[in-house]
Structures are given as structure tokens and as C-alpha cells.
Scaffold this motif. Structure first.
Motif, short mmCIF file in Angstrom:
data_model
loop_
_atom_site.label_atom_id
_atom_site.label_comp_id
_atom_site.label_asym_id
_atom_site.label_seq_id
_atom_site.Cartn_x
_atom_site.Cartn_y
_atom_site.Cartn_z
N ASN A 86 -2.41 8.82 0.65
CA ASN A 86 -2.35 8.36 -0.74
C ASN A 86 -1.07 8.88 -1.38
O ASN A 86 -0.93 10.09 -1.57
CB ASN A 86 -3.57 8.85 -1.53
CG ASN A 86 -4.81 8.06 -1.21
OD1 ASN A 86 -4.81 6.84 -1.33
ND2 ASN A 86 -5.86 8.73 -0.79
N ASN A 125 6.35 1.93 -10.57
CA ASN A 125 6.07 0.62 -9.99
C ASN A 125 7.32 -0.24 -10.16
O ASN A 125 7.59 -0.76 -11.25
CB ASN A 125 4.87 -0.03 -10.67
CG ASN A 125 4.43 -1.31 -9.98
OD1 ASN A 125 5.23 -1.95 -9.30
ND2 ASN A 125 3.18 -1.69 -10.15
N TYR A 132 0.83 -1.20 0.00
CA TYR A 132 0.00 0.00 0.00
C TYR A 132 0.87 1.26 0.00
O TYR A 132 0.58 2.23 -0.70
CB TYR A 132 -0.92 -0.01 1.22
CG TYR A 132 -1.90 1.13 1.23
CD1 TYR A 132 -3.12 1.02 0.56
CD2 TYR A 132 -1.62 2.32 1.90
CE1 TYR A 132 -4.03 2.07 0.56
CE2 TYR A 132 -2.52 3.37 1.90
CZ TYR A 132 -3.72 3.24 1.22
OH TYR A 132 -4.61 4.29 1.22
N ASP A 167 1.89 9.96 -3.96
CA ASP A 167 1.89 10.55 -5.29
C ASP A 167 2.24 9.48 -6.32
O ASP A 167 2.69 8.39 -5.99
CB ASP A 167 2.90 11.69 -5.36
CG ASP A 167 2.51 12.85 -4.45
OD1 ASP A 167 1.31 13.02 -4.22
OD2 ASP A 167 3.42 13.54 -3.96
N ALA A 168 2.04 9.84 -7.58
CA ALA A 168 2.39 8.91 -8.66
C ALA A 168 3.88 8.58 -8.58
O ALA A 168 4.72 9.45 -8.33
CB ALA A 168 2.06 9.54 -10.01
N ARG A 183 -3.00 0.09 -7.73
CA ARG A 183 -2.73 -0.45 -6.39
C ARG A 183 -3.92 -1.25 -5.86
O ARG A 183 -3.75 -2.32 -5.27
CB ARG A 183 -2.39 0.70 -5.45
CG ARG A 183 -2.01 0.25 -4.05
CD ARG A 183 -1.71 1.44 -3.16
NE ARG A 183 -2.87 2.33 -3.04
CZ ARG A 183 -2.84 3.50 -2.42
NH1 ARG A 183 -1.71 3.93 -1.88
NH2 ARG A 183 -3.93 4.24 -2.33
N ARG A 225 -4.07 1.32 7.12
CA ARG A 225 -3.63 1.92 5.86
C ARG A 225 -3.87 3.41 5.82
O ARG A 225 -3.17 4.14 5.09
CB ARG A 225 -4.27 1.22 4.68
CG ARG A 225 -5.78 1.31 4.62
CD ARG A 225 -6.34 0.46 3.50
NE ARG A 225 -7.79 0.50 3.46
CZ ARG A 225 -8.52 -0.24 2.64
NH1 ARG A 225 -7.93 -1.08 1.81
NH2 ARG A 225 -9.84 -0.17 2.66
N PRO A 269 2.42 2.65 -6.79
CA PRO A 269 1.74 3.85 -7.26
C PRO A 269 0.23 3.70 -7.09
O PRO A 269 -0.30 2.58 -7.08
CB PRO A 269 2.13 3.93 -8.74
CG PRO A 269 2.51 2.55 -9.10
CD PRO A 269 3.10 1.93 -7.87
N ARG A 270 -0.45 4.82 -6.93
CA ARG A 270 -1.89 4.78 -6.70
C ARG A 270 -2.62 4.03 -7.82
O ARG A 270 -3.51 3.24 -7.57
CB ARG A 270 -2.43 6.22 -6.62
CG ARG A 270 -3.39 6.45 -5.49
CD ARG A 270 -3.82 7.90 -5.43
NE ARG A 270 -2.68 8.81 -5.41
CZ ARG A 270 -2.79 10.12 -5.44
NH1 ARG A 270 -3.98 10.67 -5.51
NH2 ARG A 270 -1.72 10.89 -5.40
N LYS A 271 -2.21 4.28 -9.06
CA LYS A 271 -2.86 3.64 -10.19
C LYS A 271 -2.53 2.14 -10.19
O LYS A 271 -1.38 1.74 -10.25
CB LYS A 271 -2.40 4.27 -11.50
CG LYS A 271 -3.11 3.71 -12.74
CD LYS A 271 -2.65 4.42 -14.01
CE LYS A 271 -3.37 3.87 -15.23
NZ LYS A 271 -2.92 4.54 -16.48
#
Length: 346
Positions: A311, A317, A257, A313-314, A265, A306, A261-263
Motif C-alpha cells: 500500500n 494524484n 494501483y 504512502d499518500a 484508489r 496487486r 494515492p491510497r485515498k
């Protein structure tokens, strides 16, 4: 900074975190004191609130070893954080050395020289051999670690429960993805800047998380086989202990987590939930209900914890294209690191 001050600052703090480990101190600390070169390093024991006779033994049997005394047990992660924050202004490097590690010869100089010659390196480890069977690698870190695309850790010399004999097959220095916390050498300034080991982990996988953050910060992690140590392993909790199961599952989820990267995840964590459900089912099928319950607890507490990390940042991966170690090991019967296709030639 004067030349003499700079020379002092370039020293290494070999930090052993102790909690109620008087047996380990008596058995393994003498080898560390004897074989650590004093011209570059100092041996320091940070006592994590021991209630046994550890402090008395240190004072009487190891009077020349520096002590740091904490009032309570801060856990593996925060214990080292407190110690290294205090030492960072005086030492350029630190080695986080487990209390159940034995050394011989000069185990440190090659690590020191590599760090000095490669400022792009933020952390490294020596070769880890089994103390009980010195011809084999040690489970906890062997010859440097990697993560598969789903976040499962494995090593050069150890994949799941398959531990290789050391025949020199990994005797080339190599950039790795994580170095073992059993004997982890770090740049102290970088360590402090990154927040050190995550204290929320308490213990287990905290060094893998730290090495991931070191790499995200643009620094490298290496394994150096010209230096070696012998690790007993299992000194804190045996592999079958439900507490260890809980920490490993929970901390692995937290690590993913934090560092993915957020995208994408969410999809990765959902897939991991499915895989962890299979592990839970295996424990249930073998009537190992305590470990099955530990997995449930790990996921429950991950969901609660979590939010501590927000969250991110980008970011890149770093494990996206790594092999799927479950398929490699169980479906293709590739039990050795050298057999895994994505790492061939590395």
C-alpha cells in the motif's frame, strides 16, 4: 572525477534489446550505427536469449557493435533493466531503442543536449513517425503521451485509433506525462534508483509506469520534436493479439494501483472494472471470444498480483484533473490532441 572521466561518464548508451529479431537487426541496425554520433554515444545490442541466428549475425555482420548476451528471454522490461544496471556506471544516459526503429541524419544530439541542459528532466523521447507512412505519427508514442483521469493513455498526434498526419502542429518541445518506450532516453542513475521498468509487467505499458514514477520522484518527462525516428510498430505483437490485450489491460490496472494515492484508489479501480466490462461486452458481441477472455484473465491476475506492491504512502494524484478521453473522443468527437480542452495552449 577527472575531466576525461567525466566526459566518458556523460556518454549515451543506445541499447537495442533483441529477441529472435535477426530480420530487424539486418534491416534497421545499419541506420542506427550510421547515424548515431560516436563522439557522444555507443550502440549496444542486448540479446535476450535469442534462439535464431541473431548472435551469429551480430558477430559476423556488425563486429563493431557491442553485444550483451543473456541466457534466457527476460522480457522487455527486465531485459532492459539488466542491461542498464550493468551500463549505469559508464554512461550518464541510455536510450531504450526498439529493434524496429530506423533513424536518419543525427537523431540523437538534440536529445543529448536537452538532457545536458535540463537536469530536472529524467526522461524524454524524440518525435515518433510511422516507418510505413512517414508523413504520419507513429501509434506507440507520436509526439509524447498523456493519461486521462481513468488511466487511459493517448498522445499528441494519436488518440485511440486516430493517428494524425505530421504537419508541424506539435513541433514545440513540451513536458508530457509519459514518453514512448520505442525510443526512450533516460538518466541511467535515476532509472536504476527507481528500479527501472517493472519486470512484472513483462511487456506493454512499462514505460508509462516508469515515467509516472519519475514524475512522482520530482523529475520531468519531455518530448523533443527536433529529433525524429521512424518506428515500424507491432514488431512484437499485433494490436489484435489476445496476449497483447491481456498485457495492456492487466498492466494498466497494476500501474493505477501502484501510482495512485491510497485515498480514492479503490473507487477509481472499481470504475475501471465497469469500463473494462464494456470492452469485454464489445468483444463478446463481435464474437471475439479470445480477446474477451483476455480481459477476464487480466482482471483475475491483477487481483493476484496487486499484493506485490503493498500500500503506497499518500502521494499526489497526478491524473486527477486530466480530461476524460472517452467523453472527449466518443461523445464530443474530439479526435485530435489540440482539440481537447484541458490541454489547449499547452
Amino acid at each position: 572525477m577527472s575531466a576525461s572521466a567525466k566526459a566518458g561518464r556523460d556518454r549515451v548508451a543506445v541499447v537495442i534489446l533483441n529477441w529472435n529479431g535477426v530480420r530487424f537487426l539486418r534491416e534497421y541496425l545499419p541506420s542506427v550505427v550510421k547515424h548515431t554520433p560516436r563522439e557522444i554515444a555507443d550502440v549496444i545490442v542486448a540479446d535476450n536469449g535469442s534462439t535464431d541466428e541473431s548472435l551469429e549475425v551480430l558477430r559476423e555482420e556488425f563486429p563493431d557493435v557491442r553485444r550483451m548476451e543473456f541466457d534466457v528471454n527476460h522480457g522487455f522490461a527486465e531485459g532492459y533493466n539488466i542491461a542498464i544496471r550493468e551500463l549505469a556506471d559508464s554512461y550518464k544516459y541510455a536510450v531504450l531503442l526498439n529493434s524496429d526503429v530506423k533513424v536518419d541524419d543525427d537523431w540523437l544530439t538534440e536529445l543529448y543536449r536537452f538532457m545536458q541542459a535540463h537536469p530536472e528532466v529524467g526522461a524524454l523521447q524524440p518525435k515518433l513517425l510511422s516507418l510505413t507512412n512517414p508523413s504520419e505519427f507513429e501509434y506507440a508514442g507520436a509526439m509524447g503521451g498523456f493519461l486521462d483521469r481513468n488511466g487511459y493513455p493517448y498522445c499528441r498526434g494519436r488518440i485511440f485509433d486516430t493517428v494524425e498526419a505530421d504537419t508541424g502542429q506539435y513541433d514545440t518541445p513540451m513536458e508530457v506525462e509519459w514518453a514512448s518506450g520505442a525510443a526512450l532516453m533516460v538518466d541511467t542513475r535515476l532509472y536504476v534508483e527507481l528500479g527501472g521498468l517493472d519486470k512484472e509487467f513483462f511487456a506493454h505499458m512499462e514505460e508509462i509506469d516508469l515515467c509516472w514514477r519519475i514524475r512522482l520522484a520530482g523529475r520531468q518527462v519531455w518530448a523533443i520534436p527536433t529529433a525524429h525516428v521512424y518506428h515500424l510498430g507491432g514488431g512484437s505483437l499485433p494490436a489484435s493479439n489476445p496476449k497483447k490485450t491481456y498485457l495492456n489491460f492487466r498492466n494498466n490496472l497494476l500501474m493505477l494501483y501502484k501510482n495512485l494515492p491510497r485515498k480514492g484508489r479503490g473507487a477509481k479501480l472499481f470504475y475501471r472494472r465497469l469500463l473494462d466490462t464494456l470492452a469485454w461486452a464489445k468483444f463478446v458481441a463481435t464474437a471475439n471470444f479470445k480477446n474477451a477472455s483476455a480481459i477476464v484473465g487480466a482482471h483475475r491476475d491483477f487481483a493476484k498480483m496487486r499484493s506485490l506492491y503493498g500500500n503506497p504512502d499518500a502521494r499526489e494524484n497526478l491524473i486527477a484533473w486530466n480530461p476524460n478521453i472517452l467523453i472527449e473522443y466518443f461523445a464530443k468527437s474530439r479526435k485530435r490532441f489540440s482539440e481537447i480542452r484541458n490541454h489547449a495552449g499547452k
